[in-house]
Design a protein around this motif. Structure first.
Motif, PDB file in Angstrom:
ATOM      1  N   GLY A   1       0.807   0.038   2.676  1.00 51.22           N
ATOM      2  CA  GLY A   1       0.752  -0.426   4.059  1.00 51.22           C
ATOM      3  C   GLY A   1       1.671   0.328   5.004  1.00 51.22           C
ATOM      4  O   GLY A   1       1.407   0.405   6.196  1.00 51.22           O
TER       5      GLY A   1
ATOM      6  N   GLN B   1      -8.247   4.278   0.988  1.00 52.67           N
ATOM      7  CA  GLN B   1      -7.572   4.054   2.273  1.00 52.67           C
ATOM      8  C   GLN B   1      -6.860   5.313   2.761  1.00 52.67           C
ATOM      9  O   GLN B   1      -6.790   5.553   3.959  1.00 52.67           O
TER      10      GLN B   1
ATOM     11  N   SER C   1      -4.531   5.731   8.242  1.00 58.61           N
ATOM     12  CA  SER C   1      -3.981   5.060   9.412  1.00 58.61           C
ATOM     13  C   SER C   1      -2.796   5.894   9.900  1.00 58.61           C
ATOM     14  O   SER C   1      -2.091   6.511   9.106  1.00 58.61           O
TER      15      SER C   1
ATOM     16  N   SER D   1       0.208  -0.305   8.694  1.00 58.43           N
ATOM     17  CA  SER D   1      -0.899  -1.209   8.957  1.00 58.43           C
ATOM     18  C   SER D   1      -0.419  -2.644   8.816  1.00 58.43           C
ATOM     19  O   SER D   1      -0.117  -3.108   7.726  1.00 58.43           O
ATOM     20  N   THR D   2      -0.326  -3.352   9.953  1.00 58.75           N
ATOM     21  CA  THR D   2       0.195  -4.726   9.927  1.00 58.75           C
ATOM     22  C   THR D   2      -0.665  -5.614   9.040  1.00 58.75           C
ATOM     23  O   THR D   2      -0.154  -6.423   8.269  1.00 58.75           O
TER      24      THR D   2
ATOM     25  N   ALA E   1     -14.352   1.365  10.633  1.00 57.97           N
ATOM     26  CA  ALA E   1     -13.438   0.293  10.247  1.00 57.97           C
ATOM     27  C   ALA E   1     -14.155  -0.731   9.383  1.00 57.97           C
ATOM     28  O   ALA E   1     -13.611  -1.220   8.389  1.00 57.97           O
TER      29      ALA E   1
ATOM     30  N   TRP F   1     -12.905  -1.776   5.678  1.00 54.62           N
ATOM     31  CA  TRP F   1     -12.459  -3.103   5.229  1.00 54.62           C
ATOM     32  C   TRP F   1     -13.352  -3.659   4.138  1.00 54.62           C
ATOM     33  O   TRP F   1     -12.899  -4.437   3.300  1.00 54.62           O
TER      34      TRP F   1
END
Lengths: 145, 485
Positions: B312, B258, B264, B268-269, B204, B208
């Motif tokens: 997202g 990503q 994910s 993804s909030t 992670a 990021w």
């Protein structure tokens, strides 16, 4: 007012510059299998140009270069890219290297890789870049513009 | 086909060399235009080929990955290449038509093609370190393009651009180092395989870090501060191509890393919150401005939010919508800045206070502005509508009501700031400074890109289908393997 460089610098430059250029050519040629290569050789030749610049100013650098600095840079990029595309022309991959074995009798047998041609391109790019930087940024008071 | 993919990077580099060697400006222009057109044709060939069959993989130098560098052209890369070379060609035609840009800056064509080579390499590379190299080629060329008019004000504002770019590059390099330490490879496909075994916290963290690095390049909230200050200071063609392409290369890198490296499972909030903030803050910034290019610069940021929102959702529909939106934005954003440049050329200023009545004096500029502006706001039947509709539908099916609401709100504000430009510069009685008729070639180049944008709207359904296939490739890991296709 134009200041003449000291006698030491001028005399030193006269012997240093040819030596530096020969060594830079040597580094370029052996670069494929030994330490050296187009980039290092180009930097050394660029160093020789810097010595010329210090002893004789812009005019000396300009008169030493056979063609404008930008053209050297461009020729270098084209040589390097041509080597890269050469792989495609022979039906291989981009940047694929070839090798030529030369048997020169008494002088021994040499193998010349197309990587050398690529290195020549890199050499020209570095020399072109260094001379552009010297002519554009070095000694602003002397600039014609 | 591997030859064609290799040529996509090689052709702009040949143009760089030729543009430096050729002595006359006319020759440089001819070579430059020819190379750009060739890239456009090649990229369309690649797109058609990859959409009909498998992705193309090139082992550079004959060394198969992971030892050698791999170039990969899949549907996403193919779409991006086709649309970016269209924009590059259009802007080059505008610059040649304008005549000032390359007159005043002899190395313009060489630098422009270096930028093009960097962009093409960034889309094609299947290797994280080569992505870094591609970004460096692109950014170094952009530093030259943005600073060459070395006036004090310009140097001051572009300093920010250069420093931010260098910091981002440094962080990128650190990220590559960390990723290599964790996985022992820089090949993206191999890295994706191995990241599964890496400790989730480390994974992670690296994820990021990359999101932040590419976020700086893409100008997402809160890393956008450098953009509105630096972009408007360059000459019009340079600003236009930066606006159309550079941030989108950042978005491309975000989407690529990503989806491939840090996928994910569900929406993804965090990314959606960033997306919402980017949209709203960007558009609010735009409303506060009084200069056409500054308004448009803030809109770049706002529109990046929509693309990030599509990512997202982490669904096929969301990604497909984001891809369609990127394709639409590259063209429309470029057109908007070119039109802004036409207003500036005709009046000598881009400040809404100092110019009005363009519609009456030079109606052709207004005709070019209107479809692009409505498209930017997302009104039917223009290309922005296709992208936004797809995004909204994807959002609804993912159940993300809030961010969809925010995006619609931002759209209304976008429309508002477009009417601000329209009412300010185009309506009213013509000001006396409207004296120079913009050149035919500039108008034609802009018109050509407007036509492309209308074509995107017209071909909305097929485009969405290609984008959906591209999104499926992205989410399932695609058909590409290490070293093969």
């Amino acid at each position: 007012m134009k200041v003449r460089p000291s006698l030491l610098v001028e005399t030193g430059a006269r012997t240093m510059v040819p030596t530096l250029l020969v060594v830079s050519a040597f580094l370029l040629v052996v670069g494929h299998d030994s330490p050296g290569g187009g980039f290092v050789g180009g930097l050394l030749a660029g160093g020789a140009l810097l010595v010329v610049f210090l002893s004789g100013g812009r005019a000396a650098v300009t008169s030493m270069l056979p063609v404008p600095a930008g053209a050297i840079l461009g020729a270098g990029i084209m040589t390097a890219v041509a080597t890269a595309i050469g792989g495609l022309v022979f039906g291989r991959a981009l940047l694929d290297a070839g090798k030529l074995e030369i048997d020169a009798g008494w002088f021994g047998s040499w193998s010349v890789g197309s990587a050398l041609l690529f290195d020549v391109g890199v050499f020209l790019v570095v020399v072109g870049l260094v001379s552009t930087v010297l002519l554009q940024l070095g000694d602003p008071e002397e600039r014609e513009e | 086909m591997t030859t064609v993919v290799s040529l996509l990077v090689a052709v702009p580099l040949v143009a760089v060399g030729l543009a430096l060697v050729l002595p006359s400006l006319a020759l440089r222009r001819a070579v430059s235009m020819a190379a750009s057109l060739a890239s456009l044709v090649l990229s369309v060939i690649v797109l058609v080929s990859v959409d009909g069959g498998d992705a193309i993989s090139v082992a550079v130098g004959g060394w198969t990955a992971p030892i050698g560098i791999q170039l990969v052209a899949d549907r996403f890369a193919g779409l991006m290449l086709a649309v970016s070379s269209t924009a590059l060609f259009g802007v080059l035609a505008y610059a040649v038509g304008q005549r000032d840009t390359d007159d005043a800056f002899p190395a313009f064509h060489a630098t422009y093609h270096a930028l093009a080579a960097g962009v093409a390499l960034a889309f094609l590379t299947g290797d994280l370190f080569t992505l870094f190299v591609a970004f460096e080629i692109m950014l170094t060329a952009s530093y030259v393009l943005i600073t060459h008019r070395s006036e004090a004000a310009q140097v001051r504002s572009t300093m920010t651009y250069v420093v931010v770019g260098l910091v981002a590059s440094g962080l990128f390099l650190i990220g590559i180092g960390l990723a290599y330490a964790a996985t022992g490879t820089v090949n993206l496909i191999e890295m994706a395989d191995r990241l599964g075994d890496v400790d989730s916290g480390t994974r992670a963290g690296i994820g990021w870090l990359f999101f932040m690095v590419f976020g700086i390049k893409a100008a997402i909230f809160p890393l956008f501060f450098w953009l509105p200050d630096s972009y408007p200071t360059a000459v019009t063609p340079v600003t236009a191509i930066f606006a159309g392409l550079l941030t989108k290369v950042g978005v491309y890198a975000i989407v690529r890393t990503q989806t491939l490296l840090f996928p994910s499972d569900g929406p993804s909030t965090f990314i959606l919150i960033i997306a919402g903030l980017t949209m709203v803050i960007g558009v609010l910034g735009a409303i506060a401005q009084g200069d056409i290019k500054r308004i448009l610069s803030f809109h770049i940021i706002s529109q990046i939010g929509y693309m990030i929102m599509g990512l997202g959702f982490f669904t096929v529909a969301g990604l497909a919508a984001a891809i369609v939106f990127i394709v639409h934005q590259v063209i429309v954003k470029t057109v908007m800045f070119l039109v802004g440049g036409l207003v500036e050329t005709s009046s000598g200023t881009g400040r809404l206070r100092d110019v009005s009545g363009v519609l009456h004096r030079y109606p052709v500029i207004a005709v070019l502005f209107l479809p692009a502006a409505l498209s930017l706001a997302g009104l039917p039947p223009f290309s922005g509508f296709v992208g936004k509709l797809a995004l909204v539908q994807a959002g609804f099916s993912a159940g993300q009501w809030i961010v969809v609401g925010v995006s619609l709100f931002a759209s209304i504000l976008t429309l508002f700031s477009m009417t601000k430009i329209w009412a300010g510069a185009f309506w009213g009685s013509p000001t006396t400074n409207l004296t120079r008729r913009p050149g035919r070639a500039m108008v034609a180049a802009t018109g050509g890109l407007v036509a492309v944008s209308l074509f995107i709207a017209f071909a909305g359904q097929p485009l969405l289908e290609v984008a959906t296939r591209a999104a499926q490739d992205l989410l399932t890991g695609g058909a590409v393997t290490i070293g093969g296709s």
